[in-house]
Design an enzyme around this catalytic site. Structure first.
Site: not given
Ligand code: ISL
Ligand code: CA
Length: 559
Positions: A259, A205, A27, A29, A35, A31
Site C-alpha cells: 500500500e 499495510d 455473517d 452465526n 465471519d 451475531d
Molecule cells: O488515507 C488515510 C489516512 O487519512 C486512510 O484512508 C488510511 O489510514 C490510509 O489509507 C492507510 O490505510 C491502511 O492503514 C490504516 C487503516 O486504518 C486502513 O484501513 C488501512 O487500509 C492503519 O492500519
Molecule cells: Ca458472525
C-alpha cells in the site's frame, strides 16, 4: 518450509483479485458481524464471478480499534470471525476452487493490547522496550510535531515510564520499531507461519512507513497537512524490504502488494522493479485521492484522472507492476465516487468503471460489492459513523470549533471510509441477507433493488458484465501485458486508450458523461470489431473511424 513450484513466477500479473472486508461480507452465526464461515458459504459466488485471488482484510485477533488493523495476536483468528479451523476450512475451500488467498500484513504498528506492547510499556529496561518507539518529552510536550492520521498528535504520553510513544494512526496502534532486528525477525516468523499454511502472499499495510526518519525532526510546515510523504520516505525502507524479500518472499515465491500511501511517482519503481527484489506491485493513491484534500472533497476533471492513469502506468515501466483499483475499504464506493449513482446512470457507469479497471496494465483489484454497483450510504448524523478516523477528526476539527459540524458532515457524505463498509447486499431479504441478527453497521436501504440475487439472475446486470470482462481479460493477453497509451488525454468527457501487444491492438472507449457524443478516432484509427460493450448504445461496425458514444457507453474494440 514449503517451497512451491510456480506455474509462472509472475502468475499474479495475470490474476484478478477480489478484496473481502470480512466484518461486512457475510455473517454465518447471526451475531451481526461477518465471519470466515460466511465467506466459505459464498465461495461458489466468487468462483462464478471468475476471480483468481481473494485479498482478505485482517482476520487476526484484534480489539477492533480500527476494525482489525490493530492486531493483538498475529497467529490467532479474531474471535468474532471464527477459529483457526474455520480459517483452514476457508483456505481449503478456496484452493478447491482454484482461488488463491492473500492476507493483510499489518506490521507498521500493532495493537496496544499486543503482548509486545504490554511488555514494552512496563519499564524502560524491559526486553521489549525497543519493539516500539519511545521518546522523552521536549519542552514539556511531544518529541516533535508529527500528526496522527486519526486526529491529534502522533505521540501518546505514558506516565508509567514517563515517555511518549509514536502512533501514526490511533493511540491504540503503536508503531513498531523496525530499526530493531528482533522486530524484523518476529515479523518474518509471522509471515512464514501463514505461508506454511498455504497463503499465496500479502497485502502490506502502509508498508513504506516502516522506516522512520533519523532523529525524528519536526515536519516542515508544508508537510503538516500531508505527512505521508515524509512518513513514506524513511532512509531504510528499501533495505528492510530487500531483507524481507531475501528472508521470506523469495524462498516462498510469495506475492507482495504494497500500500504505497505517500509514495510519489518517481519513488514507486524502487518498490516494484523486480531486479531490486522488494515487492511484486503497489497500490498508488493518486487516483482514489485525486479529489481529496484530506477529509475535504475537492473537484476533479477527467483529463486530471487520465493524466494520473498514464503516470501510474509509467511507474510500472518494463520491470515493475501495479495494482489497478477504484475502490477498497478506505474509500467511498466507486460508482458514487467516479461514476454517477443516480438511477438513470448507476448501472451503466458502474459497468464503465469496471471496464476501466479490468483493461489496465496492472493487476485489477475489485472491492466487495462494486460488482453489484453498491453505492455510498445516505449518512446524515455523526452517530451513524463507525470509523475511528471519522471520530478522531470530528474531535480534532468539530469539537474544537475549527470546522462547523454541517461542513464536516457534508464532506464525509462524499469521502468517508464507512461508505465501503456497509454490509454486502446478497438479496432483498431482511438485512440484505447479510445477517439474521442486527448488522454491526446499517445496511444501505437501497439493498431491496441492488443485491446479488437480483443481479446473478439478470444477464444484463453489472455482475454479469464483470463476468464478461473477466473472461475477456483472461483470454486477451494484450489487455494484461499490452502497452497502455492514452490517445486523447485532453478530451473533457471521453477516456480513450489503446492496449497493444505485438500485432494485437485494442481500443477502450469510455464516455464519462451523460451526453451522447460523436467521437472521431484520433490518429486515423479504425475499429475492426466491438468485443465487449456495456449496452448503453450501438457499437461501430468494422472499418469505422467515427463512433457515436451514448451516455456512459463503455466499449472495447479490437483494432
Ligand atoms: O488515507 C488515510 C489516512 O487519512 C486512510 O484512508 C488510511 O489510514 C490510509 O489509507 C492507510 O490505510 C491502511 O492503514 C490504516 C487503516 O486504518 C486502513 O484501513 C488501512 O487500509 C492503519 O492500519
Ligand atoms: Ca458472525
Amino acid at each position: 518450509m514449503e517451497k512451491r513450484p510456480l506455474p509462472n513466477p509472475a502468475w499474479w500479473k495475470d490474476a484478478v483479485v477480489y478484496q473481502i472486508y470480512p466484518r461486512s461480507f457475510m455473517d454465518s452465526n447471526g451475531d451481526g458481524i461477518g465471519d470466515l464461515n460466511g465467506i466459505s458459504a459464498k465461495l461458489d459466488y466468487l468462483q462464478e464471478l471468475g476471480v483468481d485471488v481473494v485479498w482478505l482484510s485482517p482476520h487476526f485477533d484484534s480489539p477492533n480499534a480500527d476494525n482489525g488493523y490493530d492486531i493483538r495476536d498475529y497467529r490467532k483468528v479474531m474471535a468474532e470471525f471464527g477459529s483457526m479451523a474455520d480459517f483452514d476450512h476457508l483456505l481449503a475451500g478456496m484452493k478447491a476452487r482454484g482461488i488463491q488467498l492473500i492476507i493483510d500484513l499489518v506490521v507498521n504498528h500493532s495493537s496496544d493490547e499486543h503482548d509486545w506492547f504490554q511488555q514494552s510499556r512496563q519499564s524502560r529496561d524491559n526486553p521489549y522496550r525497543d519493539f516500539y518507539i519511545w521518546r522523552d518529552a521536549v519542552d514539556g510536550g511531544p518529541p516533535n510535531n508529527y500528526p496522527s492520521f486519526f486526529g491529534g498528535s502522533a505521540w501518546q504520553w505514558e506516565a508509567h515510564t514517563g515517555q511518549y510513544y509514536l502512533h501514526y494512526f490511533a493511540t491504540k496502534q503503536p508503531d513498531l520499531n523496525w530499526e530493531n532486528p528482533d522486530v524484523r525477525h518476529e515479523v518474518y516468523e509471522v509471515m512464514r507461519f501463514w505461508l506454511d499454511k498455504g497463503v499465496a502472499g500479502f497485502r502490506m499495510d502502509v508498508i513504506p512507513f516502516i522506516s522512520k526518519q533519523d532523529g525524528l525532526p519536526n515536519l516542515p510546515p508544508e508537510h503538516l497537512a500531508h505527512p505521508e510523504a515524509v512518513y513514506a520516505s524513511g532512509p531504510r525502507v528499501h533495505q528492510y524490504l530487500q531483507d524481507m524479500h531475501r528472508e521470506v518472499l523469495a524462498p516462498y515465491g510469495a506475492v507482495a502488494v504494497g500500500e504505497a500511501f505517500g509514495v510519489d511517482f518517481d519513488a514507486a519503481p524502487l518498490f516494484t522493479d523486480a531486479r531490486r527484489g522488494e515487492l511484486s506491485m503497489v497500490f498508488h493513491f493518486d487516483i482514489v485521492r485525486l479529489d481529496r484534500d484530506n477529509w475535504r472533497k475537492i473537484p476533479w476533471t477527467l483529463p486530471q484522472l487520465k493524466a494520473v492513469y498514464t503516470r501510474i502506468d509509467q511507474t510500472g515501466g518494463s520491470h515493475g507492476w501495479n495494482a489497478a483499483f477504484l475502490g477498497n475499504h478506505d474509500n467511498p464506493r466507486a460508482v458514487s465516487h467516479f461514476g454517477d449513482d443516480r438511477p438513470a446512470w448507476r448501472a451503466l457507469s458502474a459497468k464503465a468503471l469496471a471496464t476501466l479497471t479490468l483493461t489496465q496494465r496492472a493487476t485489477p483489484f475489485l472491492y466487495q460489492g462494486d460488482e453489484l454497483g453498491m453505492a455510498n450510504f445516505p449518512f446524515e448524523r455523526i452517530e451513524q459513523y463507525d470509523d475511528v478516523e471519522v471520530k478522531g477528526n470530528w474531535r480534532m476539527l468539530v469539537e474544537t470549533g475549527q470546522v462547523p459540524a454541517a461542513e464536516y458532515l457534508a464532506h464525509l457524505r462524499e469521502t468517508s471510509r464507512d461508505h465501503a463498509r456497509t454490509p454486502m447486499q446478497w438479496s432483498a431479504d431482511a438485512h440484505a441477507g447479510f445477517t439474521t441478527g442486527t448488522p454491526w453497521l446499517a445496511v444501505n436501504p437501497d439493498y431491496v433493488d441492488w443485491n446479488a440475487a437480483a443481479q446473478t439472475a439478470d444477464p444484463q446486470s453489472i455482475y454479469h458484465h464483470h463476468r464478461r470482462l473477466l473472461a475477456l481479460r483472461r483470454s486477451t493477453p494484450a489487455l494484461v501485458h499490452g502497452a497502455y497509451h492514452d490517445i486523447d488525454p485532453a478530451h473533457p468527457q471521453v477516456f480513450a486508450y489503446t492496449r497493444t501487444l505485438g500485432d494485437h491492438a485494442y481500443l477502450v472507449l469510455l464516455n464519462f458523461s451523460t451526453e451522447a457524443l460523436p467521437y472521431a478516432l484520433p490518429g486515423g484509427l479504425r475499429v475492426a470489431e466491438a468485443v465487449l460493450d456495456n449496452g448503453a448504445g450501438d457499437t461501430a461496425s468494422a472499418g469505422a473511424t467515427q463512433v457515436q458514444l451514448a451516455p456512459w457507453q463503455a466499449t472495447v474494440y479490437r483494432l
